[in-house]
Scaffold this motif. Structure first.
Motif, PDB file in Angstrom:
ATOM      1  N   VAL A  86      -5.021  -0.739  20.029  1.00 59.46           N
ATOM      2  CA  VAL A  86      -4.834  -2.023  19.441  1.00 59.46           C
ATOM      3  C   VAL A  86      -6.268  -2.876  20.046  1.00 59.46           C
ATOM      4  O   VAL A  86      -6.595  -2.869  21.143  1.00 59.46           O
ATOM      5  N   ASN A  87      -6.997  -3.346  18.959  1.00 60.08           N
ATOM      6  CA  ASN A  87      -8.215  -3.921  19.135  1.00 60.08           C
ATOM      7  C   ASN A  87      -9.326  -3.339  19.950  1.00 60.08           C
ATOM      8  O   ASN A  87      -9.831  -3.980  20.721  1.00 60.08           O
ATOM      9  N   ASP A  88      -9.369  -1.914  20.266  1.00 61.53           N
ATOM     10  CA  ASP A  88     -10.098  -1.134  20.975  1.00 61.53           C
ATOM     11  C   ASP A  88     -10.076  -1.686  22.451  1.00 61.53           C
ATOM     12  O   ASP A  88     -10.806  -1.376  23.270  1.00 61.53           O
ATOM     13  N   ARG A  89      -8.846  -2.232  22.839  1.00 58.26           N
ATOM     14  CA  ARG A  89      -8.592  -2.742  24.147  1.00 58.26           C
ATOM     15  C   ARG A  89      -7.419  -2.148  24.850  1.00 58.26           C
ATOM     16  O   ARG A  89      -7.494  -1.816  25.877  1.00 58.26           O
ATOM     17  N   TRP A  90      -6.267  -2.035  23.979  1.00 55.54           N
ATOM     18  CA  TRP A  90      -5.214  -1.465  24.717  1.00 55.54           C
ATOM     19  C   TRP A  90      -4.835  -0.323  24.113  1.00 55.54           C
ATOM     20  O   TRP A  90      -4.846  -0.053  22.859  1.00 55.54           O
ATOM     21  N   PHE A  91      -4.249   0.590  25.092  1.00 53.85           N
ATOM     22  CA  PHE A  91      -3.688   1.744  24.512  1.00 53.85           C
ATOM     23  C   PHE A  91      -1.870   1.528  24.607  1.00 53.85           C
ATOM     24  O   PHE A  91      -1.528   0.946  25.694  1.00 53.85           O
ATOM     25  N   MET A 117      -1.302  -0.163  28.276  1.00 58.58           N
ATOM     26  CA  MET A 117      -2.442   0.164  29.316  1.00 58.58           C
ATOM     27  C   MET A 117      -3.932  -0.185  28.653  1.00 58.58           C
ATOM     28  O   MET A 117      -3.930  -0.235  27.739  1.00 58.58           O
ATOM     29  N   GLU A 118      -4.674   0.011  29.447  1.00 58.33           N
ATOM     30  CA  GLU A 118      -5.983  -0.056  29.342  1.00 58.33           C
ATOM     31  C   GLU A 118      -6.660   1.095  28.332  1.00 58.33           C
ATOM     32  O   GLU A 118      -5.963   2.159  28.648  1.00 58.33           O
ATOM     33  N   TYR A 119      -7.200   0.860  27.340  1.00 58.89           N
ATOM     34  CA  TYR A 119      -7.752   1.864  26.544  1.00 58.89           C
ATOM     35  C   TYR A 119      -9.187   2.304  27.012  1.00 58.89           C
ATOM     36  O   TYR A 119      -9.741   1.461  27.149  1.00 58.89           O
ATOM     37  N   LEU A 120      -9.172   3.732  27.298  1.00 54.86           N
ATOM     38  CA  LEU A 120     -10.506   4.366  27.779  1.00 54.86           C
ATOM     39  C   LEU A 120     -11.494   4.557  26.431  1.00 54.86           C
ATOM     40  O   LEU A 120     -10.848   5.631  25.495  1.00 54.86           O
ATOM     41  N   PRO A 121     -12.163   3.977  25.942  1.00 52.24           N
ATOM     42  CA  PRO A 121     -13.208   4.466  24.992  1.00 52.24           C
ATOM     43  C   PRO A 121     -13.855   5.559  25.221  1.00 52.24           C
ATOM     44  O   PRO A 121     -14.307   6.121  26.295  1.00 52.24           O
ATOM     45  N   GLU A 122     -14.236   6.529  24.115  1.00 56.97           N
ATOM     46  CA  GLU A 122     -15.014   7.596  24.223  1.00 56.97           C
ATOM     47  C   GLU A 122     -14.801   8.598  25.220  1.00 56.97           C
ATOM     48  O   GLU A 122     -15.552   9.068  25.763  1.00 56.97           O
ATOM     49  N   PHE A 123     -13.315   8.834  25.416  1.00 55.81           N
ATOM     50  CA  PHE A 123     -12.932   9.678  26.364  1.00 55.81           C
ATOM     51  C   PHE A 123     -12.737  11.125  25.720  1.00 55.81           C
ATOM     52  O   PHE A 123     -12.764  11.000  24.400  1.00 55.81           O
ATOM     53  N   ARG A 124     -12.835  12.103  26.398  1.00 60.09           N
ATOM     54  CA  ARG A 124     -12.512  13.536  25.830  1.00 60.09           C
ATOM     55  C   ARG A 124     -11.347  13.892  26.903  1.00 60.09           C
ATOM     56  O   ARG A 124     -11.337  13.980  27.975  1.00 60.09           O
ATOM     57  N   SER A 125     -10.443  14.804  26.124  1.00 55.82           N
ATOM     58  CA  SER A 125      -9.670  15.611  26.994  1.00 55.82           C
ATOM     59  C   SER A 125     -10.296  16.803  27.858  1.00 55.82           C
ATOM     60  O   SER A 125     -10.962  17.274  26.981  1.00 55.82           O
ATOM     61  N   LEU A 126      -9.568  17.134  28.778  1.00 57.33           N
ATOM     62  CA  LEU A 126     -10.099  18.267  29.450  1.00 57.33           C
ATOM     63  C   LEU A 126     -10.338  19.715  28.675  1.00 57.33           C
ATOM     64  O   LEU A 126     -11.313  20.150  28.632  1.00 57.33           O
TER      65      LEU A 126
END
Length: 269
Positions: A49-54, A130-139
């Motif tokens: 949501v709004n690139d802020r919240w997961f 929760m906080e949204y982590l931008p530009e993450f990758r799963s392992l």
């Protein structure tokens, strides 16, 4: 439609609108941009949501599926020679509240997690923010050389959890995120306090099972032994076969066992 999406279920649009109206009111937002994620997740409907919240929305069906999974996991643990240690939740709100609290506890002891914000109930559904982590990758989306570099950090974080009386309980490649050059953990499940010793061994088996397809058994065990003794790895070995029959793990358990046994033998010499 994937089996995961079918099992997870579909939330009616008017109920989703109720959730996001409540979210907008709580955070004084006049407009919300919602992106639903086609995540590998049985137990909630996730969105950004709004690139802020997961945001994870947990329904009664998700709670029922969790209870069925918990029973199956405990039966599988029993088949490995120990009493089941997974706990189930009474309702969707309890599921959301547990994940919020587990995330807070991990953050308090220095394990990297998305910042926990709150959990609340809407129309019988549990909503976790929760906080949204931008530009993450799963392992498991990282190239092998990066996975090998991050593998010791995975076991270091696990050892910190275990030293503080915590267990993850559902460690998979998609539950370990790489963001801004660091490893983050999500989706911890619930285990009984009197089953923590076995749950830690189970965590080790899950971590080795997640890493073996990406970097091979030898490198996975080498990373683990930086933070765990051969005796602890031998205890984890007992859960490898059970972990390997889970639909979200697929690895060479025979090779992992062989590497652990070679390590233990070299320590005895």
């Amino acid at each position: 439609m994937s089996i995961r999406r079918l099992v997870r279920g579909t939330i009616e649009w008017d109920r989703l609108e109720t959730v996001f109206r409540e979210l907008a009111a709580r955070y004084d937002e006049s407009e919300l941009r919602v992106e639903f994620l086609d995540a590998d997740n049985w137990l909630s409907t996730p969105a950004v949501v709004n690139d802020r919240w997961f945001v994870k929305i947990v329904t009664g069906q998700n709670s029922l599926v969790h209870a069925l999974f918990t029973g199956a996991r405990n039966l599988g643990v029993f088949s490995s020679g120990t009493e089941g240690f997974f706990e189930h939740f009474a309702d969707p709100m309890e599921m959301a509240e547990h994940e919020l609290e587990a995330t807070r506890r991990m953050r308090d002891i220095g394990v990297n997690v998305p910042a926990p914000i709150e959990a609340f109930e809407v129309d019988g559904m549990g909503v976790l923010v929760m906080e949204y982590l931008p530009e993450f990758r799963s392992l498991d989306d990282c190239p092998p050389d990066e996975v090998e570099r991050f593998a010791p950090e995975v076991f270091e974080a696990l050892s910190v959890m275990h030293a503080h009386g915590l267990a993850h309980g559902d460690l998979r490649g998609e539950n370990v995120l790489v963001h801004d050059g660091a490893v983050y953990f999500i989706d911890a499940t619930s285990v009984r306090e009197d089953g923590l010793a076995e749950a830690r061994s189970y965590d080790l088996a899950c971590a080795l099972g997640a890493l073996e397809p990406l970097i091979g058994a030898r490198r996975a065990v080498t990373a683990a032994v930086e933070h765990y003794s051969p005796e602890e790895l031998l205890a984890g070995r007992e859960f490898l076969d059970f972990v390997n029959i889970r639909p979200d793990h697929d690895f060479d358990a025979v090779e992992v066992k062989a590497e652990i046994e070679k390590l233990a033998e070299s320590e005895r010499e």
